[in-house]
Design a protein around this motif. Structure first.
Motif, mmCIF file in Angstrom:
data_model
loop_
_atom_site.group_PDB
_atom_site.id
_atom_site.type_symbol
_atom_site.label_atom_id
_atom_site.label_comp_id
_atom_site.label_asym_id
_atom_site.label_seq_id
_atom_site.Cartn_x
_atom_site.Cartn_y
_atom_site.Cartn_z
ATOM 1 N N GLY A 6 0.797 -1.222 0.000
ATOM 2 C CA GLY A 6 0.000 0.000 0.000
ATOM 3 C C GLY A 6 0.829 1.271 0.000
ATOM 4 O O GLY A 6 0.295 2.347 -0.242
ATOM 5 N N ASP A 7 2.129 1.171 0.301
ATOM 6 C CA ASP A 7 2.991 2.357 0.297
ATOM 7 C C ASP A 7 3.258 2.812 -1.129
ATOM 8 O O ASP A 7 3.277 2.004 -2.057
ATOM 9 C CB ASP A 7 4.340 2.059 0.965
ATOM 10 N N ASP A 8 3.483 4.108 -1.295
ATOM 11 C CA ASP A 8 3.902 4.623 -2.582
ATOM 12 C C ASP A 8 5.301 4.111 -2.895
ATOM 13 O O ASP A 8 6.103 3.873 -1.994
ATOM 14 C CB ASP A 8 3.930 6.151 -2.577
ATOM 15 N N VAL A 9 5.604 3.976 -4.163
ATOM 16 C CA VAL A 9 6.927 3.555 -4.600
ATOM 17 C C VAL A 9 7.704 4.809 -5.003
ATOM 18 O O VAL A 9 7.332 5.483 -5.968
ATOM 19 C CB VAL A 9 6.836 2.587 -5.799
ATOM 20 N N PRO A 10 8.763 5.152 -4.268
ATOM 21 C CA PRO A 10 9.527 6.339 -4.631
ATOM 22 C C PRO A 10 10.429 6.051 -5.828
ATOM 23 O O PRO A 10 10.957 4.946 -5.960
ATOM 24 C CB PRO A 10 10.366 6.620 -3.382
ATOM 25 N N PRO A 11 10.593 7.035 -6.705
ATOM 26 C CA PRO A 11 11.495 6.808 -7.826
ATOM 27 C C PRO A 11 12.949 6.788 -7.345
ATOM 28 O O PRO A 11 13.325 7.573 -6.481
ATOM 29 C CB PRO A 11 11.238 8.001 -8.749
ATOM 30 N N PRO A 12 13.759 5.888 -7.884
ATOM 31 C CA PRO A 12 15.166 5.857 -7.476
ATOM 32 C C PRO A 12 15.917 7.040 -8.083
ATOM 33 O O PRO A 12 15.545 7.529 -9.155
ATOM 34 C CB PRO A 12 15.672 4.537 -8.067
ATOM 35 N N PRO A 13 16.950 7.511 -7.400
ATOM 36 C CA PRO A 13 17.743 8.603 -7.977
ATOM 37 C C PRO A 13 18.501 8.106 -9.206
ATOM 38 O O PRO A 13 18.947 6.955 -9.251
ATOM 39 C CB PRO A 13 18.696 8.995 -6.853
ATOM 40 N N ILE A 14 18.625 8.974 -10.199
ATOM 41 C CA ILE A 14 19.412 8.643 -11.378
ATOM 42 C C ILE A 14 20.441 9.734 -11.617
ATOM 43 O O ILE A 14 20.291 10.868 -11.151
ATOM 44 C CB ILE A 14 18.532 8.455 -12.634
ATOM 45 N N ASP A 15 21.474 9.389 -12.338
ATOM 46 C CA ASP A 15 22.552 10.318 -12.675
ATOM 47 C C ASP A 15 23.083 10.990 -11.410
ATOM 48 O O ASP A 15 23.506 10.313 -10.496
ATOM 49 C CB ASP A 15 22.092 11.323 -13.730
ATOM 50 N N ASP A 16 23.006 12.323 -11.334
ATOM 51 C CA ASP A 16 23.570 13.021 -10.174
ATOM 52 C C ASP A 16 22.505 13.445 -9.157
ATOM 53 O O ASP A 16 22.743 14.299 -8.313
ATOM 54 C CB ASP A 16 24.387 14.233 -10.625
ATOM 55 N N GLU A 17 21.305 12.839 -9.234
ATOM 56 C CA GLU A 17 20.250 13.165 -8.269
ATOM 57 C C GLU A 17 20.627 12.675 -6.870
ATOM 58 O O GLU A 17 21.369 11.718 -6.706
ATOM 59 C CB GLU A 17 18.932 12.507 -8.680
ATOM 60 N N TRP A 18 20.065 13.355 -5.873
ATOM 61 C CA TRP A 18 20.288 13.007 -4.485
ATOM 62 C C TRP A 18 19.252 11.979 -4.026
ATOM 63 O O TRP A 18 18.102 12.012 -4.466
ATOM 64 C CB TRP A 18 20.172 14.248 -3.609
ATOM 65 N N ARG A 19 19.669 11.112 -3.128
ATOM 66 C CA ARG A 19 18.750 10.143 -2.521
ATOM 67 C C ARG A 19 18.021 10.850 -1.385
ATOM 68 O O ARG A 19 18.630 11.554 -0.585
ATOM 69 C CB ARG A 19 19.555 8.968 -1.982
ATOM 70 N N LEU A 20 16.704 10.659 -1.292
ATOM 71 C CA LEU A 20 15.918 11.241 -0.210
ATOM 72 C C LEU A 20 15.489 10.130 0.734
ATOM 73 O O LEU A 20 14.981 9.099 0.288
ATOM 74 C CB LEU A 20 14.677 11.962 -0.756
ATOM 75 N N ARG A 21 15.689 10.369 2.044
ATOM 76 C CA ARG A 21 15.317 9.374 3.049
ATOM 77 C C ARG A 21 14.606 10.070 4.205
ATOM 78 O O ARG A 21 14.918 11.204 4.540
ATOM 79 C CB ARG A 21 16.559 8.694 3.619
ATOM 80 N N PHE A 22 13.674 9.360 4.820
ATOM 81 C CA PHE A 22 13.043 9.871 6.036
ATOM 82 C C PHE A 22 13.927 9.518 7.217
ATOM 83 O O PHE A 22 14.288 8.357 7.404
ATOM 84 C CB PHE A 22 11.656 9.251 6.234
ATOM 85 N N ALA A 23 14.247 10.517 8.032
ATOM 86 C CA ALA A 23 15.060 10.279 9.223
ATOM 87 C C ALA A 23 14.184 9.911 10.413
ATOM 88 O O ALA A 23 14.682 9.335 11.382
ATOM 89 C CB ALA A 23 15.902 11.509 9.547
ATOM 90 N N THR A 24 12.896 10.249 10.345
ATOM 91 C CA THR A 24 11.978 9.955 11.457
ATOM 92 C C THR A 24 10.639 9.482 10.907
ATOM 93 O O THR A 24 10.268 9.815 9.774
ATOM 94 C CB THR A 24 11.722 11.201 12.340
ATOM 95 N N ASN A 25 9.922 8.729 11.722
ATOM 96 C CA ASN A 25 8.567 8.318 11.353
ATOM 97 C C ASN A 25 7.648 9.528 11.238
ATOM 98 O O ASN A 25 6.759 9.564 10.386
ATOM 99 C CB ASN A 25 8.003 7.334 12.376
ATOM 100 N N GLU A 26 7.878 10.533 12.085
ATOM 101 C CA GLU A 26 7.062 11.747 12.060
ATOM 102 C C GLU A 26 7.239 12.495 10.740
ATOM 103 O O GLU A 26 6.283 13.042 10.190
ATOM 104 C CB GLU A 26 7.406 12.662 13.241
#
Length: 118
Positions: A6-26
């Motif tokens: 049920g979670d959304d699927v985030p697009p993976p970073p490509i080329d020189d894009e930055w990876r985005l991550r959640f540091a907290t559940n909030e």
């Protein structure tokens, strides 16, 4: 945070894009609320952080925090802390991990954080 059905699927970073991550559940929960309230602005935020998280091209919308909020610690490492104004009240705060080319979202909410009020 592990993805689940049920979670959304985030697009993976490509080329020189930055990876985005959640540091907290909030932050993950707040991001979902921001996306529901302002999907267009949230997408622009996502694209800005993915491509250039330390951009100074629009300082009213995206800027490094100052004073005691200029840095924050995650996992024992201190990083520069930035903020992106998604809506008039909605904010995303993030840490820039340059060596790992990763942006850690530490705060996301439809409401402005009160710690910048003087």
């Amino acid at each position: 945070m592990s993805p689940k059905r049920g979670d959304d699927v985030p697009p993976p970073p490509i080329d020189d894009e930055w990876r985005l991550r959640f540091a907290t559940n909030e932050a993950a929960k707040g991001w979902g609320e921001l996306c529901a309230e302002a999907p267009g602005n949230s997408r622009r935020c996502f694209e800005a952080l993915r491509s250039s998280p330390a951009s100074n091209s629009d300082p009213d919308r995206q800027h490094r925090l100052r004073g005691r909020l200029a840095t924050a610690t995650l996992g024992g490492t201190t990083y520069p802390q930035w903020e992106y104004e998604v809506t008039a009240g909605g904010r995303v705060r993030y840490l820039i991990d340059e060596p790992r080319h990763t942006v850690h979202l530490v705060y996301a909410s439809t409401r402005h954080p009160k710690d910048t009020d003087s």
